[in-house]
Design a protein around this motif. Structure first.
Motif, PDB file in Angstrom:
ATOM      1  N   GLY A  62      35.207  34.136  23.436  1.00 17.61           N
ATOM      2  CA  GLY A  62      34.437  33.949  24.657  1.00 17.61           C
ATOM      3  C   GLY A  62      34.781  34.938  25.750  1.00 17.61           C
ATOM      4  O   GLY A  62      34.018  35.114  26.709  1.00 17.61           O
ATOM      5  N   TYR A  63      35.925  35.613  25.627  1.00 14.90           N
ATOM      6  CA  TYR A  63      36.331  36.591  26.639  1.00 14.90           C
ATOM      7  C   TYR A  63      35.666  37.947  26.431  1.00 14.90           C
ATOM      8  O   TYR A  63      35.621  38.761  27.344  1.00 14.90           O
ATOM      9  CB  TYR A  63      37.853  36.780  26.643  1.00 14.90           C
ATOM     10  N   HIS A  64      35.161  38.216  25.241  1.00 16.51           N
ATOM     11  CA  HIS A  64      34.624  39.537  24.924  1.00 16.51           C
ATOM     12  C   HIS A  64      33.481  40.012  25.825  1.00 16.51           C
ATOM     13  O   HIS A  64      33.410  41.201  26.109  1.00 16.51           O
ATOM     14  CB  HIS A  64      34.221  39.613  23.443  1.00 16.51           C
ATOM     15  N   PRO A  65      32.610  39.130  26.300  1.00 15.17           N
ATOM     16  CA  PRO A  65      31.541  39.624  27.183  1.00 15.17           C
ATOM     17  C   PRO A  65      32.047  40.167  28.527  1.00 15.17           C
ATOM     18  O   PRO A  65      31.320  40.850  29.228  1.00 15.17           O
ATOM     19  CB  PRO A  65      30.653  38.397  27.416  1.00 15.17           C
ATOM     20  N   PHE A  66      33.286  39.866  28.850  1.00 12.76           N
ATOM     21  CA  PHE A  66      33.848  40.300  30.128  1.00 12.76           C
ATOM     22  C   PHE A  66      34.613  41.607  29.930  1.00 12.76           C
ATOM     23  O   PHE A  66      35.723  41.605  29.418  1.00 12.76           O
ATOM     24  CB  PHE A  66      34.767  39.214  30.708  1.00 12.76           C
ATOM     25  N   ARG A  67      34.014  42.695  30.367  1.00 12.28           N
ATOM     26  CA  ARG A  67      34.633  44.003  30.209  1.00 12.28           C
ATOM     27  C   ARG A  67      35.853  44.102  31.128  1.00 12.28           C
ATOM     28  O   ARG A  67      35.778  43.771  32.313  1.00 12.28           O
ATOM     29  CB  ARG A  67      33.618  45.091  30.562  1.00 12.28           C
ATOM     30  N   PHE A  68      36.972  44.571  30.565  1.00 11.46           N
ATOM     31  CA  PHE A  68      38.197  44.664  31.355  1.00 11.46           C
ATOM     32  C   PHE A  68      38.144  45.873  32.280  1.00 11.46           C
ATOM     33  O   PHE A  68      37.986  47.007  31.845  1.00 11.46           O
ATOM     34  CB  PHE A  68      39.437  44.764  30.467  1.00 11.46           C
ATOM     35  N   ARG A  69      38.260  45.599  33.557  1.00  8.74           N
ATOM     36  CA  ARG A  69      38.415  46.622  34.590  1.00  8.74           C
ATOM     37  C   ARG A  69      39.020  45.932  35.800  1.00  8.74           C
ATOM     38  O   ARG A  69      38.835  44.727  35.978  1.00  8.74           O
ATOM     39  CB  ARG A  69      37.098  47.317  34.926  1.00  8.74           C
ATOM     40  N   VAL A  70      39.744  46.686  36.595  1.00  7.86           N
ATOM     41  CA  VAL A  70      40.404  46.108  37.760  1.00  7.86           C
ATOM     42  C   VAL A  70      40.182  47.023  38.954  1.00  7.86           C
ATOM     43  O   VAL A  70      40.382  48.230  38.872  1.00  7.86           O
ATOM     44  CB  VAL A  70      41.921  45.920  37.509  1.00  7.86           C
ATOM     45  N   SER A  71      39.792  46.417  40.062  1.00  9.79           N
ATOM     46  CA  SER A  71      39.586  47.134  41.313  1.00  9.79           C
ATOM     47  C   SER A  71      40.832  47.002  42.185  1.00  9.79           C
ATOM     48  O   SER A  71      41.447  45.927  42.220  1.00  9.79           O
ATOM     49  CB  SER A  71      38.377  46.529  42.034  1.00  9.79           C
ATOM     50  N   PRO A  72      41.186  48.056  42.912  1.00  6.68           N
ATOM     51  CA  PRO A  72      42.319  47.933  43.852  1.00  6.68           C
ATOM     52  C   PRO A  72      42.091  46.828  44.889  1.00  6.68           C
ATOM     53  O   PRO A  72      43.032  46.261  45.420  1.00  6.68           O
ATOM     54  CB  PRO A  72      42.382  49.307  44.537  1.00  6.68           C
ATOM     55  N   LEU A  73      40.832  46.496  45.120  1.00  6.00           N
ATOM     56  CA  LEU A  73      40.496  45.435  46.069  1.00  6.00           C
ATOM     57  C   LEU A  73      41.113  44.098  45.655  1.00  6.00           C
ATOM     58  O   LEU A  73      41.459  43.278  46.501  1.00  6.00           O
ATOM     59  CB  LEU A  73      38.967  45.316  46.162  1.00  6.00           C
ATOM     60  N   SER A  74      41.286  43.897  44.345  1.00  8.37           N
ATOM     61  CA  SER A  74      41.851  42.627  43.875  1.00  8.37           C
ATOM     62  C   SER A  74      43.278  42.426  44.381  1.00  8.37           C
ATOM     63  O   SER A  74      43.673  41.300  44.687  1.00  8.37           O
ATOM     64  CB  SER A  74      41.794  42.543  42.346  1.00  8.37           C
ATOM     65  N   PHE A  75      44.049  43.506  44.486  1.00  9.57           N
ATOM     66  CA  PHE A  75      45.424  43.409  44.993  1.00  9.57           C
ATOM     67  C   PHE A  75      45.427  43.083  46.486  1.00  9.57           C
ATOM     68  O   PHE A  75      46.233  42.277  46.949  1.00  9.57           O
ATOM     69  CB  PHE A  75      46.191  44.705  44.719  1.00  9.57           C
ATOM     70  N   LEU A  76      44.494  43.684  47.217  1.00  6.94           N
ATOM     71  CA  LEU A  76      44.380  43.417  48.649  1.00  6.94           C
ATOM     72  C   LEU A  76      43.952  41.965  48.899  1.00  6.94           C
ATOM     73  O   LEU A  76      44.545  41.264  49.725  1.00  6.94           O
ATOM     74  CB  LEU A  76      43.368  44.375  49.282  1.00  6.94           C
ATOM     75  N   VAL A  77      42.949  41.509  48.148  1.00  2.00           N
ATOM     76  CA  VAL A  77      42.474  40.137  48.311  1.00  2.00           C
ATOM     77  C   VAL A  77      43.562  39.146  47.901  1.00  2.00           C
ATOM     78  O   VAL A  77      43.752  38.122  48.557  1.00  2.00           O
ATOM     79  CB  VAL A  77      41.165  39.911  47.520  1.00  2.00           C
ATOM     80  N   GLY A  78      44.295  39.442  46.827  1.00  2.00           N
ATOM     81  CA  GLY A  78      45.394  38.571  46.419  1.00  2.00           C
ATOM     82  C   GLY A  78      46.473  38.471  47.482  1.00  2.00           C
ATOM     83  O   GLY A  78      47.012  37.387  47.748  1.00  2.00           O
ATOM     84  N   SER A  79      46.775  39.589  48.120  1.00  2.00           N
ATOM     85  CA  SER A  79      47.767  39.593  49.206  1.00  2.00           C
ATOM     86  C   SER A  79      47.261  38.790  50.400  1.00  2.00           C
ATOM     87  O   SER A  79      47.999  37.995  50.987  1.00  2.00           O
ATOM     88  CB  SER A  79      48.074  41.031  49.640  1.00  2.00           C
ATOM     89  N   GLU A  80      45.997  38.993  50.735  1.00  2.00           N
ATOM     90  CA  GLU A  80      45.395  38.239  51.830  1.00  2.00           C
ATOM     91  C   GLU A  80      45.380  36.744  51.498  1.00  2.00           C
ATOM     92  O   GLU A  80      45.642  35.901  52.357  1.00  2.00           O
ATOM     93  CB  GLU A  80      43.962  38.728  52.070  1.00  2.00           C
ATOM     94  N   GLY A  81      45.095  36.436  50.241  1.00  2.00           N
ATOM     95  CA  GLY A  81      45.094  35.039  49.808  1.00  2.00           C
ATOM     96  C   GLY A  81      46.447  34.378  49.994  1.00  2.00           C
ATOM     97  O   GLY A  81      46.538  33.207  50.375  1.00  2.00           O
ATOM     98  N   ALA A  82      47.519  35.130  49.728  1.00  2.00           N
ATOM     99  CA  ALA A  82      48.872  34.584  49.918  1.00  2.00           C
ATOM    100  C   ALA A  82      49.125  34.286  51.394  1.00  2.00           C
ATOM    101  O   ALA A  82      49.685  33.237  51.734  1.00  2.00           O
ATOM    102  CB  ALA A  82      49.917  35.549  49.376  1.00  2.00           C
ATOM    103  N   VAL A  83      48.703  35.188  52.261  1.00  2.00           N
ATOM    104  CA  VAL A  83      48.882  34.988  53.704  1.00  2.00           C
ATOM    105  C   VAL A  83      48.107  33.747  54.152  1.00  2.00           C
ATOM    106  O   VAL A  83      48.629  32.915  54.904  1.00  2.00           O
ATOM    107  CB  VAL A  83      48.437  36.243  54.498  1.00  2.00           C
ATOM    108  N   VAL A  84      46.877  33.610  53.666  1.00  2.00           N
ATOM    109  CA  VAL A  84      46.047  32.445  54.011  1.00  2.00           C
ATOM    110  C   VAL A  84      46.718  31.163  53.533  1.00  2.00           C
ATOM    111  O   VAL A  84      46.863  30.203  54.297  1.00  2.00           O
ATOM    112  CB  VAL A  84      44.632  32.591  53.396  1.00  2.00           C
ATOM    113  N   TRP A  85      47.146  31.138  52.246  1.00  2.00           N
ATOM    114  CA  TRP A  85      47.734  29.913  51.686  1.00  2.00           C
ATOM    115  C   TRP A  85      49.023  29.541  52.416  1.00  2.00           C
ATOM    116  O   TRP A  85      49.212  28.394  52.811  1.00  2.00           O
ATOM    117  CB  TRP A  85      47.997  30.091  50.190  1.00  2.00           C
ATOM    118  N   ILE A  86      49.895  30.521  52.607  1.00  2.00           N
ATOM    119  CA  ILE A  86      51.167  30.249  53.280  1.00  2.00           C
ATOM    120  C   ILE A  86      50.924  29.787  54.715  1.00  2.00           C
ATOM    121  O   ILE A  86      51.528  28.821  55.180  1.00  2.00           O
ATOM    122  CB  ILE A  86      52.095  31.484  53.224  1.00  2.00           C
ATOM    123  N   GLY A  87      50.016  30.471  55.407  1.00  2.00           N
ATOM    124  CA  GLY A  87      49.724  30.110  56.794  1.00  2.00           C
ATOM    125  C   GLY A  87      49.184  28.698  56.933  1.00  2.00           C
ATOM    126  O   GLY A  87      49.532  27.981  57.878  1.00  2.00           O
TER     127      GLY A  87
END
Length: 189
Positions: free
Chosen positions: A8-33
């Motif tokens: 079921g994972y095959h239809p999802f082509r693997f690629r990663v945007s640098p934006l994901s690291f920024l959003v993940g960092s922002e998410g940590a700040v939001v959750w902790i805050g």
């Protein structure tokens, strides 16, 4: 479970945007805050005031400081902590993103959900999934869960890439774990 549904994972082509690291960092700040003791206490008081005091403690995190709990066996403490971190950063991020975003949002949009392109949405299914995600966490963390899910949903709609969501989720959980270990805020784990 991941191995069983691997095709079921095959239809999802693997690629990663640098934006994901920024959003993940922002998410940590939001959750902790939004999970600082005054906010958690206010949520607990709110739940108590509307007669949901029994739900205020539902789903509370264990809050076990493994380094303290197994202080007499450092190897065991660090091994358990490593396993716990692997679970948070890799397993939880992978499984929750495929469950909530790749499956549930699309499932709620139509009976042929598997044909619906990832990253397309209808407001109702997106809102419902956001609430269900938040309810899967301690109710005192409800504002943090809603805000965090909204931030990562923005990433999903922007990149239309499940792996960006997985990376963002993993980064948030990693930074949250680092915060917990450094500050001793074990109530968040």
């Amino acid at each position: 479970t991941i191995a069983i549904v691997w095709p079921g994972y095959h239809p999802f082509r693997f690629r990663v945007s640098p934006l994901s690291f920024l959003v993940g960092s922002e998410g940590a700040v939001v959750w902790i805050g939004l999970c600082q003791p005054p906010v958690l206490d206010a949520m607990s008081n709110l739940l108590n005031s509307v007669g949901l005091s029994s739900f205020a403690e539902a789903g509370e995190r264990s809050g076990i400081n493994t380094l303290e709990h197994w202080a007499d066996s450092p190897a065991m403490a660090y091994a358990f902590l490593a396993l716990r971190l692997f679970g948070m950063v890799v397993v939880v991020a992978w499984i929750e993103e495929f469950l909530w975003r790749a499956f549930l949002i699309r499932f709620l949009q139509g009976s042929d959900w598997w044909r619906i392109e990832f990253g397309t949405y209808q407001l109702g299914p997106l809102a419902a999934t956001t609430v269900v995600f938040a309810l899967a966490h301690p109710l005192t963390e409800f504002p943090a869960a809603i805000a965090w899910f909204a931030v990562v949903s923005w990433l999903m709609l922007t990149t239309r890439n499940i792996y960006d969501c997985i990376i963002a989720h993993g980064v948030t959980n990693l930074l949250l774990a680092i915060y917990v270990i450094v500050t001793g805020a074990w109530y968040l784990m």
